[in-house]
Design a protein around this motif. Structure first.
Motif, PDB file in Angstrom:
ATOM      1  N   LEU A   1       0.101   1.605   9.765  1.00 30.13           N
ATOM      2  CA  LEU A   1      -1.134   0.844   9.627  1.00 30.13           C
ATOM      3  C   LEU A   1      -2.077   1.489   8.630  1.00 30.13           C
ATOM      4  O   LEU A   1      -2.695   0.813   7.810  1.00 30.13           O
ATOM      5  CB  LEU A   1      -1.828   0.717  10.981  1.00 30.13           C
TER       6      LEU A   1
ATOM      7  N   ASP B   1      -4.852  -3.368  -3.258  1.00 30.86           N
ATOM      8  CA  ASP B   1      -4.240  -4.498  -3.942  1.00 30.86           C
ATOM      9  C   ASP B   1      -5.283  -5.561  -4.246  1.00 30.86           C
ATOM     10  O   ASP B   1      -5.330  -6.118  -5.343  1.00 30.86           O
ATOM     11  CB  ASP B   1      -3.134  -5.079  -3.052  1.00 30.86           C
ATOM     12  N   ARG B   2      -6.141  -5.822  -3.295  1.00 31.50           N
ATOM     13  CA  ARG B   2      -7.147  -6.850  -3.509  1.00 31.50           C
ATOM     14  C   ARG B   2      -8.175  -6.428  -4.542  1.00 31.50           C
ATOM     15  O   ARG B   2      -8.756  -7.266  -5.227  1.00 31.50           O
ATOM     16  CB  ARG B   2      -7.839  -7.178  -2.184  1.00 31.50           C
TER      17      ARG B   2
ATOM     18  N   ALA C   1      -0.772   1.018   5.068  1.00 30.87           N
ATOM     19  CA  ALA C   1      -0.706  -0.401   4.725  1.00 30.87           C
ATOM     20  C   ALA C   1      -2.102  -0.979   4.548  1.00 30.87           C
ATOM     21  O   ALA C   1      -2.352  -1.761   3.630  1.00 30.87           O
ATOM     22  CB  ALA C   1       0.067  -1.157   5.792  1.00 30.87           C
ATOM     23  N   MET C   2      -3.016  -0.597   5.425  1.00 27.01           N
ATOM     24  CA  MET C   2      -4.388  -1.100   5.304  1.00 27.01           C
ATOM     25  C   MET C   2      -4.994  -0.684   3.975  1.00 27.01           C
ATOM     26  O   MET C   2      -5.580  -1.497   3.253  1.00 27.01           O
ATOM     27  CB  MET C   2      -5.249  -0.554   6.441  1.00 27.01           C
TER      28      MET C   2
ATOM     29  N   ARG D   1      -4.918 -10.693 -10.722  1.00 27.68           N
ATOM     30  CA  ARG D   1      -4.877 -12.101 -10.365  1.00 27.68           C
ATOM     31  C   ARG D   1      -5.695 -12.379  -9.120  1.00 27.68           C
ATOM     32  O   ARG D   1      -6.154 -13.500  -8.909  1.00 27.68           O
ATOM     33  CB  ARG D   1      -3.426 -12.532 -10.139  1.00 27.68           C
ATOM     34  N   LEU D   2      -5.866 -11.368  -8.282  1.00 29.08           N
ATOM     35  CA  LEU D   2      -6.644 -11.572  -7.064  1.00 29.08           C
ATOM     36  C   LEU D   2      -8.121 -11.314  -7.292  1.00 29.08           C
ATOM     37  O   LEU D   2      -8.969 -11.754  -6.529  1.00 29.08           O
ATOM     38  CB  LEU D   2      -6.142 -10.643  -5.954  1.00 29.08           C
TER      39      LEU D   2
ATOM     40  N   PHE E   1      -3.229  -2.564   1.056  1.00 29.35           N
ATOM     41  CA  PHE E   1      -3.625  -3.964   0.897  1.00 29.35           C
ATOM     42  C   PHE E   1      -5.013  -4.082   0.298  1.00 29.35           C
ATOM     43  O   PHE E   1      -5.276  -4.938  -0.544  1.00 29.35           O
ATOM     44  CB  PHE E   1      -3.565  -4.686   2.244  1.00 29.35           C
TER      45      PHE E   1
ATOM     46  N   LEU F   1     -10.636 -14.300  -7.486  1.00 30.50           N
ATOM     47  CA  LEU F   1     -10.802 -15.251  -6.387  1.00 30.50           C
ATOM     48  C   LEU F   1     -12.157 -15.090  -5.710  1.00 30.50           C
ATOM     49  O   LEU F   1     -12.647 -13.986  -5.584  1.00 30.50           O
ATOM     50  CB  LEU F   1      -9.692 -15.067  -5.361  1.00 30.50           C
TER      51      LEU F   1
END
Lengths: 445, 350
Positions: free
Chosen positions: A425, A435-436, A428-429, A441-442, A432, A445
């Motif tokens: 966790l 990544d954002r 991964a947290m 590309r993100l 992520f 948004l």
């Protein structure tokens, strides 16, 4: 550099990034503390099991799992002869000792086992020992006598003759309340129990050491396994091993993949074609079965496994992703400029092309780490972990082999699982969230 | 088109060839396994001869001669008298022709030693479990993601994004928890196996038993992958929702379902089909550890046992089948791409 700093500032807006980072820091702290508190060689010795664990109970739950439910299961008590004053009565050619090993027992549950460990100095004639159990209500039970060797282990709980005489297994029969002896569930007689050692020594200066161990049903923070080993050792040492494996595998895989993808894009032609074909071959190879084969046929050394994991991970789907990102970069004006200025191929690849994709590489890298941590645990669960290393997967493997779930030893499975989940966790947290923040590309948004 | 297909087919065939040969090399440790097997054979035969009462009266010399003769026969049976390099190419040749041969140590539950029979016997179990699970995950994640992409930033959206990290753990990991809770704490479902022992007589009863045994592994795989799948698809659809032509359609006032079907789903059909077909490949490979944890008699367990027995034909057999399926899927993908995406016309398209 400014872009990086801005990205890091943005990270603080994501609760998952903060939480993930906190978890990672906790794990790193635990890993550092572990390496300092339990040196590597000592950890290996401890995990090998054996005599050093003989005063630990078998399959004892963690203390807190019982206390949280308001229970009072017993913890292990060790009563050493060094702490009591024996009565000595000399006679020509020797002396007689009476050593009272007393302990106060207040738990409402019986102990899991009782053993007596005796050690005597080398003597011409072996000493003679008689054991007498004295209950709080004054009853006495003679457990028998024996001529003892230099080191003796008296397994009181496995004394079959005593069990027949008492009508219960010995550590129950000796400690029960007589009024409840005939019930299906006899009660413990609380108070001060004493095992009196009546020793005849045939050497006036000889001594005898005794340790009475009344094994509990709970032990420490993490409990014990079927070999009496404190699981805390494995849980603690599992942390640096897991982090090291995951980190090295992720670094090795990611960096190598990126460089190779960049080389393919730069040189194009047959170099690129070869890389693409190797990638397709690699997709055909089933990774886990290959790791299983390597583990079964060669060796289960964790470093060999790490090497194979990195080797198999290099020509992976990641290459295609990086290739797609690098293709447009190759045509950028500043690459043309660098070429015109006479920069070498290596410089262009490492200095100009690679840094351009780092923002997207970092999240991928962070997210890869738990994947490899779990891969190492997976191999260990299959019985293909490094046999000498205490790891979380090894604990799970032992638990599985000993049918922990079936026997109700849930702590044995849940503690390594909890730590594995924390690791997964945490990374991964953070991954992520990165990544954002960094994924172009993100970002819009 | 034909020329391109031919080239692509040839490339895929070479890829399969290379992959299978690599597996053969690994499965045989480059030939070292042969030495292990020779030692094992000699040991077993010596033991058998010495233990046989019929040979008790033999002299030592006669007994040794007998042992040598039997060792030679066994070596010939297993083809160990040839150099490994030759046998590796023989393995490769027969593997590529799908002549999987006979297993050396293992046999199917029905008793056959044909590698083909052994693999085919395990295939339905793997297909049933992993097919069901992967289809559920795929359909659920695409459907949910499509809806989430229209609710960017909502509570539900943020919940799913927050749960995505839970997919860091593999299915067997969740499997252990599920067994703990639903098989032991609340004994409601079986902890492993594929069917009750002894198997129920009626067809419906048998089906019910299999379904109950499938429940936990199914949920384990679902929990392990559903959130990351939704997250990936949602991100994918979000990116496409921001394309200019989608904004244009929305500005024209088209209803939402038309926008989703014509302007979002249609252009993204290629990647969706790609993911679906690649997911189909996963059906065949199974998962060794999940099958171990749940005691499911599928291909993963078979591969693990084959490696433990060092039964090379079975190992190579499973890899060959997997490789061919992958190659066929990739080839099919290339054809589908040309059909689905007009921008990918190949050679000679005008």
């Amino acid at each position: 550099m400014r872009r990086w700093l801005e990205g890091l500032k943005q990270l603080r807006r994501y609760p998952s990034a903060v939480l993930g980072t906190a978890l990672i820091l906790f794990l790193i702290g635990l890993a550092v503390y572990t390496v300092v508190a339990i040196p590597y060689s000592q950890a290996l010795d401890l995990w090998r099991g054996g005599e050093q664990w003989r005063m630990h109970p078998v399959n004892a739950s963690p203390v807190w799992t019982d206390r949280l439910r308001g229970g009072d299961l017993p913890e292990t008590q060790i009563i050493s002869s060094a702490d009591v004053t024996p009565e000595a009565e000399p006679f020509p050619g020797g002396r007689r000792l009476q050593i009272p090993l007393s302990f106060d027992y207040q738990s409402s549950a019986f102990p899991s086992e009782i053993n007596l460990f005796l050690t005597a100095e080398e003597q011409a004639r072996a000493p003679f020992v008689r054991l007498i159990w004295q209950a709080p209500d004054g009853r006495e039970e003679v457990l028998g006598g024996r001529r003892m060797a230099r080191e003796e282990r008296v397994s009181i709980s496995q004394d079959w003759a005593l069990e027949r005489r008492l009508g219960h297994i010995p550590h129950v029969g000796l400690m029960l309340d007589p009024e409840t002896a005939d019930r299906p569930g006899p009660a413990v007689l609380q108070g001060t129990h004493t095992l009196l050692l009546d020793v005849v020594l045939f050497d006036e200066n000889a001594g005898l050491d005794a340790d009475l161990v009344v094994y509990g049903r709970v032990h420490g923070v993490a409990g014990t396994d079927h070999q009496r080993r404190d699981l805390m050792v494995a849980l603690m040492w599992g942390t640096p091993v897991a982090l090291a494996f995951g980190l090295l595998a992720a670094v090795g895989t990611t960096v190598t993949t990126l460089v190779i993808a960049a080389m393919g894009v730069w040189y194009r032609g047959w170099v690129d074609a070869v890389i693409q074909r190797l990638t397709e071959v690699n997709m055909i190879l089933p990774m886990l079965p290959i790791l299983v084969m390597v583990g079964t046929l060669y060796s289960t050394s964790i470093w060999l496994m790490l090497g194979v994991v990195v080797a198999l991970g290099i020509f992976s789907a990641g290459i295609k992703m990086y290739r797609a990102m690098l293709l447009p970069i190759r045509e950028a004006p500043y690459i043309e400029a660098a070429k015109a200025y006479g920069a070498s191929n290596a410089r262009i690849i490492l200095r100009y092309m690679v840094p351009r994709v780092l923002p997207v590489l970092i999240p991928t890298f962070v997210t890869l780490i738990p994947t490899f941590v779990f891969l190492e645990a997976s191999l260990a669960v299959l019985g293909l972990g490094d046999p000498v290393l205490p790891t979380w997967g090894k604990v799970l493997n032992d638990a599985q082999e000993q049918s922990a779930l079936y026997n109700g030893f849930y702590y044995w499975v849940l503690s390594p699982a909890f730590l594995l989940m924390l690791t997964g966790l945490g990374f991964a947290m953070l991954g992520f969230a990165l990544d954002r923040v960094f994924n172009p590309r993100l970002r819009n948004l | 088109m034909l020329i391109f297909s031919g080239k692509r087919l040839l490339a895929l065939l070479l890829t399969v060839l290379a992959g299978v040969y690599l597996t053969i090399i690994i499965a045989n440790m480059g030939g070292q396994v042969d030495e292990l097997r020779l030692v094992q054979i000699r040991g077993e035969i010596s033991e058998a001869v010495r233990a046989d009462p019929a040979f008790q009266d033999m002299s030592s010399a006669e007994r040794n001669e007998l042992i040598q003769r039997q060792v030679a026969l066994e070596v010939e049976r297993l083809n160990l008298d040839q150099p490994f390099i030759l046998r590796s190419f023989d393995y490769l040749y027969r593997a590529m022709r799908l002549d999987l041969g006979r297993a050396e140590q293992m046999h199917s539950d029905a008793g056959s030693r044909q590698v083909f029979d052994i693999i085919v016997e395990r295939l339905p179990a793997t297909l049933l479990l992993f097919g069901t699970a992967n289809l559920l995950i795929f359909l659920t994640s695409v459907w949910v993601a499509l809806h989430l992409s229209r609710r960017y930033g909502s509570v539900l959206d943020r919940s799913v994004v927050g749960l995505a990290p839970s997919s860091a753990a593999p299915a067997w990991f969740y499997g252990m928890f599920l067994i703990l809770v639903f098989a032991f704490v609340l004994p409601a479902l079986p902890s492993g196996g594929m069917v009750t022992a002894p198997p129920p007589e009626g067809r419906l009863d048998y089906l019910a038993s299999v379904v109950r045994h499938m429940a936990l592994p199914l949920v384990a795989m679902f929990l392990s992958q559903i959130f990351i799948s939704i997250y990936s698809w949602r991100t994918f659809f979000l990116i496409h929702s921001s394309e200019d032509y989608v904004e244009m359609a929305r500005a024209k006032g088209l209803p939402e379902y038309l926008i989703q079907r014509r302007y979002i789903l249609r252009p993204t059909l290629s990647p969706i089909v790609t993911s679906f077909l690649l997911m189909l490949i996963g059906l065949w490979s199974g998962a060794i550890i999940l099958e171990q944890v749940f005691n499911w008699p599928g291909l993963g367990t078979l591969v693990f046992q084959a490696i433990g027995h060092r039964d090379t034909p079975v190992i190579i057999g499973t890899v060959v089948i997997f490789a061919y399926l992958l190659a066929a899927t990739v080839f099919l993908l290339d054809i589908l791409y040309g059909i689905l995406d007009p921008r990918v016309r190949i050679e000679g398209g005008r």
